[in-house]
Design a protein around this motif. Structure first.
Motif, PDB file in Angstrom:
ATOM      1  N   SER A 106       9.227  -2.861 -16.222  1.00  0.00           N
ATOM      2  CA  SER A 106       8.172  -3.664 -16.847  1.00  0.00           C
ATOM      3  C   SER A 106       8.025  -5.070 -16.277  1.00  0.00           C
ATOM      4  N   ASP A 107       8.792  -5.431 -15.263  1.00  0.00           N
ATOM      5  CA  ASP A 107       8.642  -6.748 -14.632  1.00  0.00           C
ATOM      6  C   ASP A 107       7.336  -6.747 -13.842  1.00  0.00           C
ATOM      7  N   MET A 108       6.303  -7.390 -14.420  1.00  0.00           N
ATOM      8  CA  MET A 108       4.973  -7.322 -13.811  1.00  0.00           C
ATOM      9  C   MET A 108       4.909  -8.027 -12.470  1.00  0.00           C
ATOM     10  N   GLU A 109       5.786  -8.979 -12.207  1.00  0.00           N
ATOM     11  CA  GLU A 109       5.805  -9.614 -10.892  1.00  0.00           C
ATOM     12  C   GLU A 109       6.137  -8.583  -9.815  1.00  0.00           C
ATOM     13  N   ILE A 110       7.099  -7.722 -10.090  1.00  0.00           N
ATOM     14  CA  ILE A 110       7.473  -6.681  -9.132  1.00  0.00           C
ATOM     15  C   ILE A 110       6.359  -5.650  -9.011  1.00  0.00           C
ATOM     16  N   VAL A 111       5.765  -5.269 -10.139  1.00  0.00           N
ATOM     17  CA  VAL A 111       4.666  -4.293 -10.128  1.00  0.00           C
ATOM     18  C   VAL A 111       3.493  -4.836  -9.314  1.00  0.00           C
ATOM     19  N   LEU A 112       3.148  -6.092  -9.533  1.00  0.00           N
ATOM     20  CA  LEU A 112       2.041  -6.704  -8.781  1.00  0.00           C
ATOM     21  C   LEU A 112       2.371  -6.826  -7.301  1.00  0.00           C
ATOM     22  N   ASN A 138       0.263   1.646 -13.649  1.00  0.00           N
ATOM     23  CA  ASN A 138       1.209   2.303 -14.542  1.00  0.00           C
ATOM     24  C   ASN A 138       2.252   3.089 -13.748  1.00  0.00           C
ATOM     25  N   ASN A 139       1.817   3.746 -12.695  1.00  0.00           N
ATOM     26  CA  ASN A 139       2.728   4.496 -11.844  1.00  0.00           C
ATOM     27  C   ASN A 139       3.778   3.563 -11.235  1.00  0.00           C
ATOM     28  N   LEU A 140       3.355   2.399 -10.793  1.00  0.00           N
ATOM     29  CA  LEU A 140       4.286   1.404 -10.255  1.00  0.00           C
ATOM     30  C   LEU A 140       5.202   0.868 -11.353  1.00  0.00           C
ATOM     31  N   LYS A 141       4.655   0.708 -12.533  1.00  0.00           N
ATOM     32  CA  LYS A 141       5.451   0.231 -13.668  1.00  0.00           C
ATOM     33  C   LYS A 141       6.534   1.255 -14.024  1.00  0.00           C
ATOM     34  N   TYR A 189      -3.202   3.719 -20.151  1.00  0.00           N
ATOM     35  CA  TYR A 189      -2.060   3.602 -19.236  1.00  0.00           C
ATOM     36  C   TYR A 189      -1.073   2.507 -19.650  1.00  0.00           C
ATOM     37  N   ASN A 190      -1.141   2.119 -20.923  1.00  0.00           N
ATOM     38  CA  ASN A 190      -0.168   1.197 -21.501  1.00  0.00           C
ATOM     39  C   ASN A 190      -0.048  -0.107 -20.714  1.00  0.00           C
ATOM     40  N   LEU A 191      -1.184  -0.723 -20.447  1.00  0.00           N
ATOM     41  CA  LEU A 191      -1.239  -1.988 -19.719  1.00  0.00           C
ATOM     42  C   LEU A 191      -1.971  -3.021 -20.563  1.00  0.00           C
ATOM     43  N   SER A 192      -1.737  -4.264 -20.289  1.00  0.00           N
ATOM     44  CA  SER A 192      -2.495  -5.322 -20.934  1.00  0.00           C
ATOM     45  C   SER A 192      -3.894  -5.371 -20.322  1.00  0.00           C
TER      46      SER A 192
END
Length: 177
Positions: free
Chosen positions: A124-130, A116-119, A46-49
Motif C-alpha cells: 500500500s505504499d503509494m510512492e512505490i506504486v506510483l 491496483n495490480n501494482l498495489k 479497484y480499491n483506490l482513492s
C-alpha cells in the motif's frame, strides 16, 4: 489622502471577496469533473482513492483523452500499448485494440486496474506504486533490492530515475491539493 487610500483598499477588498465567492473551488478548477463518474466508479472497484486517480490523470495527461506521449503512451492515464495489451488479457477484455485507449471509460478502468495490480504486488505504499506505474515494475524491484535505494528492501528511500522521482512528487502534490 489617507481617506482616499482607505476607500480604495476597501473597494479592492470588496471586489476580491465578490470574485472569490464566485470562483469554483480550486480543486474543481484543477480537476475537471467531466470524468468524475468513471474516476469514482473504477477507483471504488479497484480499491483506490479517487483523489489518487484524479492526480495521476492530472499529471499524466492533464485530462486530455487524446493525449499521446513521446513513448506512445495513450489516453488519460497514459498507458503504453504493451502494458495495455497485457492488462487487457489479464482483465479478459475481448476485442481490445490500442485505439480504444482514447476512450475515457476504458482508459480509466484499465489505469485503475493497473494501479491496483501494482498495489497488490508492492503493498500500500503509494510512492512505490506510483514509481512502478511510471518507471516500471522491473525497475522498482531492482531499486528495492539495491541498498543505495532501499535500506531494508521494503521502503524506497531513493528513486534513481529523475523523471520518476519528479513524477511521484507531482502526483503527491496534486493529491494533497
Amino acid at each position: 489622502m489617507r481617506k482616499k487610500k482607505k476607500t480604495a483598499i476597501f473597494i479592492i477588498l470588496i471586489a476580491l471577496m465578490i470574485f472569490v465567492i464566485n470562483l469554483k473551488p480550486i480543486g474543481r478548477m484543477m480537476f475537471p469533473l467531466k470524468y468524475y463518474d468513471y474516476i469514482v466508479k473504477y477507483s471504488k472497484e479497484y480499491n483506490l482513492s479517487p483523489f489518487l486517480v484524479a492526480s495521476v490523470i492530472k499529471v499524466e495527461s492533464n485530462f486530455e483523452k487524446d493525449a499521446v506521449s513521446v513513448k506512445n503512451a495513450r489516453g488519460l492515464m497514459q498507458l503504453t500499448p504493451s502494458t495495455a495489451k497485457w492488462a487487457s488479457e489479464q482483465m479478459k477484455l475481448e476485442d481490445f485494440n490500442v485505439d480504444m485507449l482514447h476512450e475515457p471509460m476504458l482508459n480509466i478502468r484499465m489505469g485503475c486496474w493497473y494501479l491496483n495490480n501494482l498495489k497488490e504486488e508492492f503493498g500500500s505504499d503509494m510512492e512505490i506504486v506510483l514509481a512502478a506505474y511510471n518507471g516500471g515494475r522491473g525497475n522498482v524491484k531492482k531499486w528495492l533490492n539495491n541498498y543505495e535505494n532501499s535500506k531494508n528492501g521494503v521502503d524506497l528511500h531513493y528513486i534513481p530515475f529523475e523523471e520518476t522521482d519528479k513524477y511521484v512528487k507531482k502526483v503527491q502534490v496534486n493529491y494533497n491539493i
